[in-house]
Design a protein around this motif. Structure first.
Motif, short mmCIF file in Angstrom:
data_model
loop_
_atom_site.label_atom_id
_atom_site.label_comp_id
_atom_site.label_asym_id
_atom_site.label_seq_id
_atom_site.Cartn_x
_atom_site.Cartn_y
_atom_site.Cartn_z
N GLU A 11 42.95 46.68 39.57
CA GLU A 11 41.59 46.81 40.02
C GLU A 11 40.64 46.14 39.04
O GLU A 11 40.86 46.16 37.85
N SER A 12 39.57 45.57 39.59
CA SER A 12 38.50 44.93 38.81
C SER A 12 38.92 43.63 38.15
O SER A 12 38.21 43.11 37.31
N THR A 13 40.08 43.08 38.48
CA THR A 13 40.48 41.79 37.95
C THR A 13 40.86 40.87 39.08
O THR A 13 41.29 41.30 40.14
N SER A 14 40.73 39.59 38.87
CA SER A 14 41.08 38.59 39.87
C SER A 14 42.50 38.09 39.69
O SER A 14 43.00 37.34 40.51
N GLU A 15 43.16 38.52 38.65
CA GLU A 15 44.52 38.07 38.37
C GLU A 15 45.44 39.28 38.33
O GLU A 15 45.01 40.40 38.07
N ALA A 16 46.70 39.06 38.61
CA ALA A 16 47.66 40.16 38.64
C ALA A 16 48.53 40.16 37.40
O ALA A 16 48.77 39.13 36.80
N ASP A 17 49.01 41.34 37.03
CA ASP A 17 49.99 41.44 35.97
C ASP A 17 51.39 41.35 36.57
O ASP A 17 51.59 41.58 37.76
N TYR A 18 52.37 41.00 35.75
CA TYR A 18 53.75 40.92 36.21
C TYR A 18 54.39 42.30 36.24
O TYR A 18 54.06 43.17 35.44
N MET A 19 55.34 42.45 37.16
CA MET A 19 56.26 43.58 37.06
C MET A 19 57.43 43.14 36.19
O MET A 19 57.54 41.97 35.82
N ALA A 20 58.31 44.05 35.86
CA ALA A 20 59.41 43.74 34.95
C ALA A 20 60.32 42.66 35.54
O ALA A 20 60.63 42.67 36.73
N VAL A 21 60.73 41.73 34.69
CA VAL A 21 61.65 40.67 35.10
C VAL A 21 63.07 41.23 35.14
O VAL A 21 63.58 41.74 34.14
#
Length: 486
Positions: A11-21
């Motif tokens: 939320e509140s960001t335009s970019e996503a974080d990664y899930m675990a590889v």
């Protein structure tokens, strides 16, 4: 069952974080995404850093063709006097890189313009305090045991390039401001124009007007101020995001900001001043002219590569600070892995190139047979230095993006000075290995430093780093500015 996506939106960001590889497919996905993000910043910054360094290298090239004594004197100036203020200003501006990058990632862009103005004030005052290093450069160099003729000429040049020092106090904060927002193409363009301008001025001043070292200084002053003022004009006229004009808020909390800048400069100063000690010790060897000049030639060649890697340094610094500001710990961790692997691969390629071309490296700077042989003899150390630079630039970028400069500074103190310089002095003087021993010994300290920091980064809890970033933004962020304006 449908496979879980590798990215998850915050939320509140335009970019996503990664899930675990968890699979090779995930590795390829992260590699592709992070490579694009890395080189989108690294490529133009690598070129701009290279152009900036070539402005210094061109001074050395013209100096070399004026004679070995002139080249040694200019080498001594850049290796000692210039290194003192340049390294300090770069280090102090790294506070701006940390704050601006994390503020931009956290969406507090309006804070960054105030940070720039505070940094201007702090860096200009620092230059004023450092003026005696230029005014009394000759006496300082003689006191440090340098050859009198070389010290006299280096001191004369130091007096002539005082304006250059102040130009960096204006230019560095603006560059950090633009880098944090990934607006790096303009820096690259202005750097290229500055390089072309300086070489035109050098040709006119040295060959047409025959001004000697005075011509070198004039060209350097004009070029550096052209670049600094061009960046200021661009930000004031065309970069409205984060810049709302000059503000009296820049004078608020000036002492805490100064202390923050000084403390965060510790890492860069202790690492770079290590080279200054090598120059000073090389000037006390049996043949200081050959020792200083041959090391300076190798330093310039290594510097060209390091400037390319400085683009990677800037990119990983921006990427780490932005992702921490956006509360994306996995993105920060994975970006380090991708950047380190690619940087290491590039370093190995350049190492091979140096070893294959070692007999021709010095021809750019000099026609002296003695100098060419001396540089060829140092080529193996140069190749190792290039590989180490590939690793250290990535680590330095991670430290700046995370705000670890103080911690890394203490590690640098132990590795570079207690181990590296001590071993270098022993090999250079006691074992009579000359500049080869000095340089080789200090590299041992660099190897230890890189190993220690890689272990630290590998074991870092990036979620905790996100929490520390949030706390930093609460202290220095835009909400404090808004309270002051109410």
């Amino acid at each position: 069952m449908e496979e879980a996506p590798l990215l998850v939106m915050e939320e509140s960001t335009s970019e996503a974080d990664y899930m675990a590889v968890k699979s090779f497919k995930d590795v390829k996905f992260v590699l592709r995404i992070e490579t694009v993000k890395l080189w989108k910043i690294a490529a133009p910054m690598a070129l701009s850093s290279l152009f900036n360094f070539l402005t210094i290298s061109s001074l050395n090239i013209y100096a070399g063709h004026l004679g070995d004594i002139v080249l040694s004197s200019i080498s001594l100036y850049f290796g000692v006097i210039s290194a003192i203020y340049f390294t300090l200003l770069v280090g102090m501006s790294s506070a701006l890189a940390t704050l601006c990058g994390q503020a931009y990632g956290a969406g507090q862009i309006q804070s960054t313009g105030i940070y720039v103005q505070r940094s201007w004030i702090v860096l200009v005052m620092t230059c004023i305090i450092l003026l005696p290093t230029h005014i009394y450069a000759t006496e300082i160099l003689k006191f440090l045991g340098q050859d009198k003729e070389i010290a006299n000429l280096a001191g004369k040049y130091a007096m002539q390039v005082i304006p250059t020092m102040f130009s960096y106090a204006i230019g560095f904060p603006i560059q950090r401001f633009l880098q944090a927002q990934s607006k790096v193409n303009v820096i690259m363009f202005i750097s290229l124009v500055s390089l072309i301008l300086q070489n035109l001025l050098l040709y006119i001043f040295i060959y047409a007007m025959e001004l000697g070292t005075t011509g070198l200084a004039m060209a350097n002053n004009i070029t550096c101020w052209f670049m600094a003022l061009s960046l200021v004009v661009y930000v004031a006229g065309w970069c409205k995001e984060g810049w709302s004009g000059f503000s009296w808020l820049a004078f608020k909390d000036l002492w805490p900001f100064t202390w923050l800048s000084l403390s965060l400069s510790l890492m860069n100063c202790l690492e770079q001043w290590n080279g200054t000690f090598i120059v000073l010790l090389a000037g006390q060897l049996d043949n200081p002219t050959i020792s200083l000049a041959s090391y300076n030639i190798c330093f310039n060649v290594c510097g060209w590569y390091t400037m390319l890697m400085l683009g990677v340094n800037t990119a990983i610094s921006v990427r780490i600070s932005n992702t921490l500001g956006m509360s994306h710990p996995r993105a920060a961790k994975y970006s380090f892995y991708v950047t380190m692997s690619q940087s290491l691969f590039i370093g190995i390629l350049f190492l091979i190139f140096v070893l294959l071309s070692k007999e021709h490296l010095a021809l750019i700077f000099t026609n002296s047979e003695d100098m060419i042989r001396a540089v060829c003899d140092l080529a193996y150390l140069l190749a190792v230095a290039i590989l180490l630079s590939s690793l250290s630039q990535v680590i330095s970028g991670v430290a700046i993006g995370s705000g670890w400069q103080v911690m890394v500074g203490y590690i640098n103190l132990a590795c570079h000075y207690i181990v590296g310089l001590s071993l270098g002095y022993f090999l250079g003087f006691n074992k009579h290995l000359g500049v080869k021993g000095l340089w080789g010994g200090t590299m041992c300290g660099s190897i230890i430093q890189i190993f220690v920091l890689i272990v630290i980064i590998w074991k870092t809890n990036w979620t905790k780093q996100v929490e520390q970033t949030a706390n930093r933004m609460r202290i220095w962020g835009s909400k404090n500015f808004q309270k002051d304006m109410i």
